[in-house]
Scaffold this motif. Structure first.
Motif, PDB file in Angstrom:
ATOM      1  N   ALA A  97     -46.551 123.941  74.737  1.00 49.39           N
ATOM      2  CA  ALA A  97     -46.944 124.192  73.346  1.00 49.39           C
ATOM      3  C   ALA A  97     -48.005 125.298  73.275  1.00 49.39           C
ATOM      4  O   ALA A  97     -47.940 126.190  72.422  1.00 49.39           O
ATOM      5  N   VAL A  98     -48.950 125.263  74.201  1.00 52.25           N
ATOM      6  CA  VAL A  98     -50.010 126.269  74.224  1.00 52.25           C
ATOM      7  C   VAL A  98     -49.421 127.650  74.548  1.00 52.25           C
ATOM      8  O   VAL A  98     -49.772 128.657  73.926  1.00 52.25           O
ATOM      9  N   GLU A  99     -48.519 127.683  75.514  1.00 48.94           N
ATOM     10  CA  GLU A  99     -47.886 128.973  75.859  1.00 48.94           C
ATOM     11  C   GLU A  99     -47.089 129.518  74.673  1.00 48.94           C
ATOM     12  O   GLU A  99     -47.067 130.718  74.441  1.00 48.94           O
ATOM     13  N   THR A 100     -46.454 128.620  73.926  1.00 48.61           N
ATOM     14  CA  THR A 100     -45.676 129.064  72.760  1.00 48.61           C
ATOM     15  C   THR A 100     -46.625 129.596  71.683  1.00 48.61           C
ATOM     16  O   THR A 100     -46.368 130.643  71.081  1.00 48.61           O
ATOM     17  N   ALA A 101     -47.721 128.896  71.467  1.00 46.82           N
ATOM     18  CA  ALA A 101     -48.701 129.339  70.459  1.00 46.82           C
ATOM     19  C   ALA A 101     -49.235 130.733  70.789  1.00 46.82           C
ATOM     20  O   ALA A 101     -49.511 131.522  69.889  1.00 46.82           O
ATOM     21  N   LEU A 102     -49.355 131.029  72.077  1.00 45.23           N
ATOM     22  CA  LEU A 102     -49.929 132.322  72.472  1.00 45.23           C
ATOM     23  C   LEU A 102     -48.854 133.397  72.684  1.00 45.23           C
ATOM     24  O   LEU A 102     -49.139 134.472  73.217  1.00 45.23           O
ATOM     25  N   GLY A 103     -47.621 133.071  72.305  1.00 41.81           N
ATOM     26  CA  GLY A 103     -46.561 134.078  72.342  1.00 41.81           C
ATOM     27  C   GLY A 103     -45.927 134.287  73.703  1.00 41.81           C
ATOM     28  O   GLY A 103     -45.198 135.249  73.913  1.00 41.81           O
ATOM     29  N   LEU A 104     -46.210 133.389  74.645  1.00 41.53           N
ATOM     30  CA  LEU A 104     -45.632 133.532  75.985  1.00 41.53           C
ATOM     31  C   LEU A 104     -44.221 132.951  76.057  1.00 41.53           C
ATOM     32  O   LEU A 104     -43.496 133.166  77.020  1.00 41.53           O
ATOM     33  N   ARG A 105     -43.873 132.150  75.056  1.00 46.86           N
ATOM     34  CA  ARG A 105     -42.505 131.617  74.935  1.00 46.86           C
ATOM     35  C   ARG A 105     -42.079 131.806  73.485  1.00 46.86           C
ATOM     36  O   ARG A 105     -42.922 131.720  72.584  1.00 46.86           O
ATOM     37  N   PRO A 106     -40.784 132.016  73.259  1.00 45.63           N
ATOM     38  CA  PRO A 106     -40.334 132.267  71.881  1.00 45.63           C
ATOM     39  C   PRO A 106     -40.379 131.025  70.996  1.00 45.63           C
ATOM     40  O   PRO A 106     -40.551 131.133  69.784  1.00 45.63           O
TER      41      PRO A 106
END
Ligand code: UFG
Length: 334
Positions: free
Chosen positions: A194-203
């Motif tokens: 979830a954190v990676e998604t929030a930071l744009g690292l996952r779509p």
């Protein structure tokens, strides 16, 4: 008197190594760096690169450093991966733990703290789940850890050392001082994803199942801050050194959050309304796991301090931002 931390370059092991060093303990790390990172080991701590299953290496290391306690974190930890490659899990988590326990007996180790998991319970019939609930693992990961628990109890009984088996619930967050944190590539754990998604690292983030028999239809877990988890180990070590008897204890807070609640917390903390898709259930996911959490507090004097979901998420987010700022997927202590 030195403490051996296996897996000390990993997410939880490195947090532990930092806490031990902070409290003035002498530490040596053993890690094969398969999923850990050498930069995660606290500066000044001697580190041996090698396998827990390497008996000769263990004997030499324990004699050289006069190891009297072992904290055994080195393991493979991804549930779906264990379903796909069970024999790897039985080698890394069961067979290698056996070698380590044997070396501990040969080397005269007095205290052994073992990283176990709530996955030994499977889908518990009663929530919160207490330590005496019948273990019914639903994955090779859970079985591989349960077998190691059994070996440890039998060996301690036969050879006279004392152990603490700590069954972790869902570990998340990062070192409050941001010296180390979850850095595994291709992580699968919810808060990390979830954190990676929030930071744009996952779509996008996919929710695995929205038709569970819970209030909002998504699975419920007891998320525990990695700093509080490491503190439970320090308390366990103190308890054993003070002559306490061997125990098996849950490490959780006794409260649960749904997948949707976690996503909401990450959206609020990050200020990013990232994309979330509903997907099919992930095989092997229990509906709800929450710890009966009173025993560790009562017997070890464990006092968790970082249990707010907002704190866990804030630390996970801060760690991820630090990693991004440093670039190339690396972070450095300090
Ligand atoms: N989830 C999603 N989307 C994702 C990732 C996870 O919906 O992208 C859901 C899962 O389906 C599950 C929940 O979020 O319902 C938590 O999943 P995690 O993968 O974060 O954690 P698990 O509960 O599967 O497993 C964790 C540890 C295990 C431990 C277990 C004990 O990884 O080592 O908790 O409960 F054994």
């Amino acid at each position: 008197m030195t403490i051996l931390v296996t897996g000390g370059a990993g997410y939880i092991g490195s947090q532990m190594a930092y806490q031990l060093v902070d409290s003035g303990e002498r530490v040596v790390v053993l890690d094969n760096l398969s999923t850990g990172f050498d930069w995660a080991i606290p500066p000044g701590v001697p580190a041996v690169v090698g396998d827990v299953g390497d008996a000769r290496l263990l004997d030499a290391l324990m004699a050289e450093h006069r190891v009297r306690a072992i904290l055994h974190f080195a393991a493979s930890v991804v549930v779906p991966e264990s379903v796909a490659d069970p024999l790897r899990y039985y080698r890394n988590n069961t067979v290698n733990s056996r070698s380590l326990i044997e070396a501990a007996v040969r080397g005269g180790v007095e205290h052994f703290i073992f990283s176990s998991t709530a996955a030994v319970y499977g889908e518990p019939s009663k929530i919160p789940v207490a330590e005496d609930a019948p273990p019914r693992p639903m994955s090779p990961y859970g079985s591989s850890k349960l077998m190691a628990e059994i070996m440890l109890r039998d060996a301690a009984q036969a050879h006279g050392f004392r152990y603490m088996i700590l069954r972790y619930f869902n570990v998340a967050g990062a070192d409050p001082r941001l010296r180390t944190g979850q850095s595994t590539r291709g992580a699968t754990h919810l808060i990390k994803v979830a954190v990676e998604t929030a930071l744009g690292l996952r779509p996008k983030l996919e929710i695995f199942g929205t038709d569970y028999p819970t209030p909002d239809g998504t699975c419920i877990r007891d998320y525990i801050h990695v700093g509080d988890l490491a503190a439970a180990h320090s308390d366990a070590l103190r308890y054993l050194r003070d002559g306490g008897e061997s125990l098996t204890l849950n490490c959780g807070y006794g409260r649960g959050f749904s997948v949707l609640e976690v996503i909401d917390a990450v959206k609020r903390a990050s200020g990013v309304d990232f994309r979330v898709d509903f997907a099919a259930r992930r095989p092997g996911d229990p509906t709800r796991i929450v710890a009966a959490a009173d025993k560790a507090r009562a017997l070890l004097g464990w006092q968790p301090r970082l249990g707010d979901l907002s704190t866990i998420v804030a630390h996970a987010l801060a760690w991820e931002r630090k990693r991004m700022a440093l670039g190339s997927g690396q972070a450095h202590a300090g």
